[in-house]
Design an enzyme around this catalytic site. Structure first.
Site, PDB file in Angstrom:
ATOM      1  N   ASP A  35      15.314  60.687  23.414  1.00  0.00           N
ATOM      2  CA  ASP A  35      15.030  61.973  22.787  1.00  0.00           C
ATOM      3  C   ASP A  35      16.339  62.749  22.712  1.00  0.00           C
ATOM      4  OD1 ASP A  35      14.206  64.831  22.540  1.00  0.00           O
ATOM      5  OD2 ASP A  35      12.192  64.010  22.772  1.00  0.00           O
ATOM      6  N   VAL A  98       7.615  66.038  15.128  1.00  0.00           N
ATOM      7  CA  VAL A  98       7.898  65.145  14.006  1.00  0.00           C
ATOM      8  C   VAL A  98       6.583  64.460  13.647  1.00  0.00           C
ATOM      9  CG1 VAL A  98       9.189  63.103  13.247  1.00  0.00           C
ATOM     10  CG2 VAL A  98      10.278  64.775  14.761  1.00  0.00           C
ATOM     11  N   HIS A 102       4.597  59.145  17.997  1.00  0.00           N
ATOM     12  CA  HIS A 102       5.582  58.856  19.030  1.00  0.00           C
ATOM     13  C   HIS A 102       5.028  59.224  20.395  1.00  0.00           C
ATOM     14  CE1 HIS A 102       6.411  63.015  17.745  1.00  0.00           C
ATOM     15  NE2 HIS A 102       6.941  63.238  18.943  1.00  0.00           N
ATOM     16  N   HIS A 104       6.148  60.077  24.275  1.00  0.00           N
ATOM     17  CA  HIS A 104       7.251  60.508  25.130  1.00  0.00           C
ATOM     18  C   HIS A 104       7.108  59.823  26.482  1.00  0.00           C
ATOM     19  CE1 HIS A 104       8.437  64.181  22.809  1.00  0.00           C
ATOM     20  NE2 HIS A 104       7.215  64.018  22.337  1.00  0.00           N
TER      21      HIS A 104
END
Length: 148
Positions: A35, A98, A102, A104
């Site tokens: 990230d 975004v 995704h 994390h």
């Protein structure tokens, strides 16, 4: 509808090599990279190569391969960063910075300053209110996936 890439998507641009990223893992369907604004060093994002916006858009046959990569990366982040554990999280639409699926993976240690979840917790007024919420979820499961 999932597509190979979406114009202007930051993650699709990273996957295409148009934007730099510190890649830590790649397979046929998944890429993982650090990230750019990590909570802690080693904070990694795991994304599908196809432009898929949310977890509910991920085709069923891709769920297993995607989460195998997430599982693999969770262990690697913990070991690589000498962390006691990890925080693994994914947002759908709300708080999704975004619009490309995704997960994390954030390395965690006791007393690292991260306080549980990033939002306030709320309790149910009573068991009846909790049961009404549970029934709404069960009802949605019986109805099946929403048409998109």
């Amino acid at each position: 509808m999932p597509g190979p890439e979406a114009a202007g998507c930051v993650f699709c641009r990273i996957l295409a090599g148009e934007l730099p990223a510190h890649r830590v893992y790649e397979d046929e369907e998944t890429v993982a990279f650090l990230d750019r604004r990590p909570l802690f060093h080693g904070h990694t994002l795991v994304v599908p190569r196809l432009h898929i916006e949310t977890l509910t858009d991920l085709p069923e046959e891709r769920v297993g391969p995607y989460f195998r990569a997430v599982r693999l990366l969770a262990g690697a982040v913990e070991r690589g960063m000498a962390a006691a554990g990890s925080f693994v999280a994914e947002n759908n639409r709300v708080s999704q910075s975004v619009p490309h699926l995704h997960v994390h993976i954030v390395p965690r240690n006791r007393k690292d300053g991260l306080r549980g979840f990033f939002w306030p917790r709320h309790t149910y007024a009573d068991d009846a209110e909790a049961e009404r919420a549970a029934e709404r979820v069960r009802s949605a499961l019986r109805a099946g996936p929403a048409a998109g």
